[in-house]
Write a protein that holds these residues in place. Structure first.
Motif, mmCIF file in Angstrom:
data_model
loop_
_atom_site.group_PDB
_atom_site.id
_atom_site.type_symbol
_atom_site.label_atom_id
_atom_site.label_comp_id
_atom_site.label_asym_id
_atom_site.label_seq_id
_atom_site.Cartn_x
_atom_site.Cartn_y
_atom_site.Cartn_z
ATOM 1 N N TRP A 1 40.741 76.888 50.840
ATOM 2 C CA TRP A 1 39.654 77.312 51.739
ATOM 3 C C TRP A 1 38.608 76.210 51.856
ATOM 4 O O TRP A 1 38.133 75.889 52.949
ATOM 5 N N ASP A 2 38.271 75.623 50.719
ATOM 6 C CA ASP A 2 37.270 74.553 50.707
ATOM 7 C C ASP A 2 37.722 73.372 51.566
ATOM 8 O O ASP A 2 36.949 72.841 52.373
ATOM 9 N N LEU B 1 36.050 71.696 54.929
ATOM 10 C CA LEU B 1 35.724 70.269 55.070
ATOM 11 C C LEU B 1 36.397 69.682 56.308
ATOM 12 O O LEU B 1 35.786 68.889 57.040
ATOM 13 N N ASP B 2 37.641 70.075 56.564
ATOM 14 C CA ASP B 2 38.351 69.587 57.761
ATOM 15 C C ASP B 2 37.644 70.033 59.031
ATOM 16 O O ASP B 2 37.492 69.266 59.981
ATOM 17 N N LEU B 3 37.241 71.297 59.031
ATOM 18 C CA LEU B 3 36.553 71.861 60.191
ATOM 19 C C LEU B 3 35.268 71.064 60.499
ATOM 20 O O LEU B 3 34.993 70.721 61.661
ATOM 21 N N LEU B 4 34.525 70.728 59.457
ATOM 22 C CA LEU B 4 33.302 69.938 59.664
ATOM 23 C C LEU B 4 33.644 68.539 60.158
ATOM 24 O O LEU B 4 33.023 68.023 61.082
ATOM 25 N N ARG C 1 31.357 60.242 57.272
ATOM 26 C CA ARG C 1 31.548 58.911 56.691
ATOM 27 C C ARG C 1 32.207 58.984 55.331
ATOM 28 O O ARG C 1 32.904 58.070 54.918
ATOM 29 N N SER C 2 31.958 60.050 54.590
ATOM 30 C CA SER C 2 32.620 60.201 53.296
ATOM 31 C C SER C 2 32.773 61.680 53.000
ATOM 32 O O SER C 2 31.991 62.505 53.474
ATOM 33 N N SER C 3 33.816 61.990 52.257
ATOM 34 C CA SER C 3 34.079 63.385 51.925
ATOM 35 C C SER C 3 34.745 63.432 50.561
ATOM 36 O O SER C 3 35.823 62.873 50.362
ATOM 37 N N PHE C 4 34.060 64.062 49.623
ATOM 38 C CA PHE C 4 34.557 64.184 48.259
ATOM 39 C C PHE C 4 34.814 65.649 47.977
ATOM 40 O O PHE C 4 34.034 66.509 48.386
ATOM 41 N N TYR C 5 35.917 65.950 47.273
ATOM 42 C CA TYR C 5 36.140 67.340 46.878
ATOM 43 C C TYR C 5 36.916 67.430 45.568
ATOM 44 O O TYR C 5 37.902 66.724 45.372
ATOM 45 N N THR D 1 29.552 65.399 51.149
ATOM 46 C CA THR D 1 29.897 64.680 52.375
ATOM 47 C C THR D 1 28.687 63.913 52.909
ATOM 48 O O THR D 1 27.541 64.251 52.610
ATOM 49 N N THR D 2 28.974 62.894 53.700
ATOM 50 C CA THR D 2 27.936 62.200 54.469
ATOM 51 C C THR D 2 28.417 62.098 55.912
ATOM 52 O O THR D 2 29.625 62.030 56.166
ATOM 53 N N ALA D 3 27.483 62.109 56.850
ATOM 54 C CA ALA D 3 27.858 62.042 58.263
ATOM 55 C C ALA D 3 26.711 61.473 59.081
ATOM 56 O O ALA D 3 25.537 61.592 58.702
#
Ligand SMILES: O=C(O)CCc1cccc(O)c1O
Ligand SMILES: [Fe+2]
Length: 314
Positions: free
Chosen positions: A235-236, A240-243, A289-293, A306-308
């Motif tokens: 789900w998480d 993140l993909d959706l964002l 720009r970055s995505s950590f999970y 995340t950063t955007a």
């Protein structure tokens, strides 16, 4: 003028419970990356969007959304206690413009906040009063909630209000992702717990320590090998993909019951992330720009950072 976004899960157990494996190192370096992103952006205003956990907001008057034109942190879980550096003029502008856009929100000249606000301010800027701030509360814990689309619309209106400021505004979203820490609920609460949820300001040090110990023990139990809290990495990652793909409107069909069932009672904290991204989208297309999970059960959190920023013309 530009907007940018940093979102991060919070967990007060970050500093007290050591997770197994290299989770701590991985989170530390993801925060270092987010800090560098924020420093490079050079914000002259930081809008922190966060929930509360019955430290500042209670059922004696629970707003769905609230902007602090002045705010002070309670200092729970070892976070700093005291005033935030609220940019009062910017906060009042946000209140006026968001209301004018048709999104009802409360304002507070004395907002009280907890680790939800304090932790990202400390981790990203080194203190709760280090940067001019507009604190925006989104109720994510005290049921019932309005539909998720109201949060997206709040974010849109907020984004437009911030663009009108013509300043460099960093939006910081705090909380989530899937998780369910042991917080009490009003429904079925014994009278003394209900009283604390309705008007629990100024707990005694002993009361605060008891609450914090209960949550810490839940994390320590995981370290000791007991079955972890329910997290939902699938789900998480889908969120993140959706964002990342800018599909924010897809959340309009999410029901609150579905979020709770899939991702836990406190997963509603992702509303803060949604509001940040909806605000950024008000400035046009954006790129993550970055995505950590990592799912980190010891911290009772599906932990994301995340950063955007707005898409650069190619
Ligand atoms: O005692 C509390 O107030 C809850 C603390 C807490 C724990 C794990 C994840 C969270 O997001 C969180 O807020
Ligand atoms: Fe939380």
């Amino acid at each position: 003028m530009p907007l940018a976004v940093v979102t991060a899960s919070h967990s007060p157990l970050m500093h007290t419970v050591a997770p197994r494996g290299d989770a701590q190192t991985a989170v530390d370096s993801a925060f270092a990356q987010a800090r560098a992103f924020a420093a490079e952006f050079r914000p002259d205003l930081v809008v922190v969007i966060a929930p509360d956990h019955y430290n500042g907001m209670f059922y004696d008057l629970m707003p769905p959304f609230c902007v602090g034109t002045a705010a002070e942190a309670v200092g729970d879980y070892g976070t700093a206690q005291g005033p935030l550096a609220v940019d009062r003029e910017a906060a009042r502008h946000v209140v006026r413009e968001v209301l004018a856009a048709g999104v009802d929100l409360a304002m507070s000249e004395r907002m009280v906040v907890d680790h939800g606000f304090a932790q990202p301010l400390e981790l990203l800027f080194g203190g709760i009063d280090a940067v001019p701030t507009v604190p925006v509360f989104i109720n994510s814990v005290a049921v019932p909630f309005g539909p998720v689309c109201r949060t997206r619309l709040l974010g849109e209106a907020l984004g437009r209000a911030l663009l009108a400021l013509e300043r460099r505004v960093l939006l910081v979203g705090s909380g989530g992702l899937s998780h369910d820490p042991p917080l009490p609920t009003l429904d079925g609460a014994p009278p003394e717990v209900a009283a604390r949820l309705i008007a629990g300001r100024h707990p005694t040090p002993g009361e605060r320590a008891g609450r914090e110990a209960r949550v810490r023990d839940a994390g320590l139990a995981v370290v000791a090998g007991e079955p972890g809290p329910r997290l939902n990495p699938a789900w998480d990652r889908a969120f993140l993909d959706l964002l990342a793909e800018g599909r924010l409107k897809a959340t309009d069909t999410w029901t609150n019951a579905w979020i709770t069932a899939e991702a836990g009672n406190s997963a509603h904290e992702v509303r803060t992330w949604l509001a940040c991204y909806a605000a950024l989208a008000a400035a046009g297309p954006y790129d993550m720009r970055s995505s950590f999970y990592r799912p980190i059960p010891e911290w009772i959190a599906g932990f994301g950072i995340t950063t955007a920023e707005p898409r650069r013309n190619s």
